[in-house]
Design a protein around this motif. Sequence first.
Motif, PDB file in Angstrom:
ATOM      1  N   ARG A 292      19.790  38.507 -26.552  1.00 29.33           N
ATOM      2  CA  ARG A 292      20.970  39.372 -27.167  1.00 29.33           C
ATOM      3  C   ARG A 292      20.717  39.062 -28.681  1.00 29.33           C
ATOM      4  O   ARG A 292      20.559  38.092 -29.222  1.00 29.33           O
ATOM      5  CB  ARG A 292      22.321  38.703 -26.794  1.00 29.33           C
ATOM      6  N   GLU A 314      16.611  48.667 -27.211  1.00 29.24           N
ATOM      7  CA  GLU A 314      17.988  49.276 -27.460  1.00 29.24           C
ATOM      8  C   GLU A 314      18.601  49.376 -26.074  1.00 29.24           C
ATOM      9  O   GLU A 314      18.249  49.606 -25.016  1.00 29.24           O
ATOM     10  CB  GLU A 314      17.764  50.436 -28.201  1.00 29.24           C
ATOM     11  N   ASP A 315      19.816  48.921 -26.417  1.00 28.09           N
ATOM     12  CA  ASP A 315      20.886  48.875 -25.169  1.00 28.09           C
ATOM     13  C   ASP A 315      20.383  48.297 -23.959  1.00 28.09           C
ATOM     14  O   ASP A 315      20.735  48.817 -22.850  1.00 28.09           O
ATOM     15  CB  ASP A 315      21.272  50.544 -24.743  1.00 28.09           C
ATOM     16  N   TYR A 316      19.536  47.122 -24.000  1.00 27.92           N
ATOM     17  CA  TYR A 316      18.947  46.547 -22.931  1.00 27.92           C
ATOM     18  C   TYR A 316      20.164  45.761 -22.126  1.00 27.92           C
ATOM     19  O   TYR A 316      19.925  45.781 -20.606  1.00 27.92           O
ATOM     20  CB  TYR A 316      17.890  45.568 -23.308  1.00 27.92           C
ATOM     21  N   TYR A 317      20.892  45.232 -22.687  1.00 25.88           N
ATOM     22  CA  TYR A 317      22.103  44.448 -21.956  1.00 25.88           C
ATOM     23  C   TYR A 317      23.283  45.108 -21.623  1.00 25.88           C
ATOM     24  O   TYR A 317      23.580  46.298 -22.570  1.00 25.88           O
ATOM     25  CB  TYR A 317      22.568  43.004 -22.932  1.00 25.88           C
ATOM     26  N   ARG A 318      23.901  45.231 -20.634  1.00 24.32           N
ATOM     27  CA  ARG A 318      24.953  45.713 -20.170  1.00 24.32           C
ATOM     28  C   ARG A 318      26.345  44.665 -20.279  1.00 24.32           C
ATOM     29  O   ARG A 318      25.978  43.275 -20.322  1.00 24.32           O
ATOM     30  CB  ARG A 318      25.174  46.232 -18.837  1.00 24.32           C
ATOM     31  N   ASP A 319      27.394  45.071 -20.279  1.00 29.52           N
ATOM     32  CA  ASP A 319      29.025  44.343 -20.347  1.00 29.52           C
ATOM     33  C   ASP A 319      28.882  43.027 -21.250  1.00 29.52           C
ATOM     34  O   ASP A 319      28.726  41.918 -20.465  1.00 29.52           O
ATOM     35  CB  ASP A 319      28.888  43.849 -18.759  1.00 29.52           C
ATOM     36  N   PRO A 320      28.860  43.104 -22.362  1.00 27.35           N
ATOM     37  CA  PRO A 320      28.904  44.537 -23.485  1.00 27.35           C
ATOM     38  C   PRO A 320      27.249  45.038 -23.545  1.00 27.35           C
ATOM     39  O   PRO A 320      26.398  44.359 -23.413  1.00 27.35           O
ATOM     40  CB  PRO A 320      29.436  43.997 -24.554  1.00 27.35           C
ATOM     41  N   LYS A 321      27.291  46.227 -23.685  1.00 36.17           N
ATOM     42  CA  LYS A 321      26.063  46.949 -24.254  1.00 36.17           C
ATOM     43  C   LYS A 321      25.448  46.411 -25.469  1.00 36.17           C
ATOM     44  O   LYS A 321      26.318  46.338 -26.723  1.00 36.17           O
ATOM     45  CB  LYS A 321      26.232  48.406 -24.380  1.00 36.17           C
ATOM     46  N   GLU A 322      24.235  45.847 -25.672  1.00 35.72           N
ATOM     47  CA  GLU A 322      23.712  45.407 -26.674  1.00 35.72           C
ATOM     48  C   GLU A 322      22.012  45.418 -26.535  1.00 35.72           C
ATOM     49  O   GLU A 322      21.658  45.493 -25.729  1.00 35.72           O
ATOM     50  CB  GLU A 322      24.016  43.979 -26.755  1.00 35.72           C
ATOM     51  N   ASP A 323      21.643  45.452 -27.837  1.00 34.96           N
ATOM     52  CA  ASP A 323      19.947  45.439 -27.790  1.00 34.96           C
ATOM     53  C   ASP A 323      19.623  44.104 -27.604  1.00 34.96           C
ATOM     54  O   ASP A 323      20.241  43.017 -27.685  1.00 34.96           O
ATOM     55  CB  ASP A 323      19.635  45.829 -29.417  1.00 34.96           C
TER      56      ASP A 323
END
Length: 336
Positions: A292, A314-323
């Motif tokens: 992250r 970009e926006d690879y992670y969810r919960d929370p959204k993060e690069d």
Amino acid sequence: MWKRFKNWLHWQMHPLPQSLREFKQTISVKGFDFELVPAQYQDVDEMVELEREAYHGEEPWSADIFHNELHRSRERLYVVVREPETGAMVAYIGAAFRPGIHEVHITNVTVAPHWQGRGIGTFLLMYMMTVAKQIRFNRMSLEVRVSNTSAQRLYERLGFQVVRRKAHYYEDNGEDALDMAQILGEKQMDFTFRNETTTEELYAIAKAAYKGSPWSKQTFANDLKSKFARYMIIEADGEPIGFVGGTHLGEELEITNVAIVPGVQGQHLGERLLRQWLVGFDAGTRILLEVRQGNKRAIKLYERLGFIIYNIREDYYRDPKEDAYLMDVTLPLAAE
């Protein structure tokens, strides 16, 4: 004397951080989930009752003493372990912080009889060791009854040594106490490494480390069946406290998980585990991972090992959204 005064003055201006007095954390100890929270005034009656149960009807401390300890929040920390489903108190630990000599003194470690022998006392002591190191206190001490040999063995495994014997220390029966202490930062535990593991072990560690495992138990089970999966477990005095896992294909190894349980985080064990694990792969192997963007601690760890950022998702992670930062290094790692 002047140095002690400066330490005291610094402590008056910078007491225990608020983050140590206001938190709620889910932990996992040997496969059981618990809630870890700071003790409050409303917990005192349960703490007194737990002492009676654990010490066979004795009442070492009264409710008034507990109330007084909790009131001294600037230099006291009491932490409670509860079952999440029932809310029942399972254990607690208390500590007095002595800034003049940079010492943390353990005042109480109490575990409900039903939960004794399941690693909860060990977890709480290791938790306090981590807190002490984070605020740069370098000594930890406690007293134990001469007759309580099982507790003495636990403290010795964690690095405590007998300093002196206090005659007639306990008022209820005049029993002597052993004053035990250790200098933090020296070797306290024996660390061992192994490659064999199970789905249940990996899931329990990941769930504790991430406050809810990023992988399901079935995902770990499926991964272990793969001939390309590689894992290593780190143990402290025989207790599993972390793991690293990855997929090895040809000349590339993708790291999928690095997890260290909360009680021993902040002691560079992740770096120690990674170095030990990666020694087993050939020079020239490319090591890849994702992290992250906001996980500064992990990024610093990987950079110490020689990893560099080569791309961003970009926006690879969810919960929370993060690069995600994509990082890699080619073995061998950077020197320690």
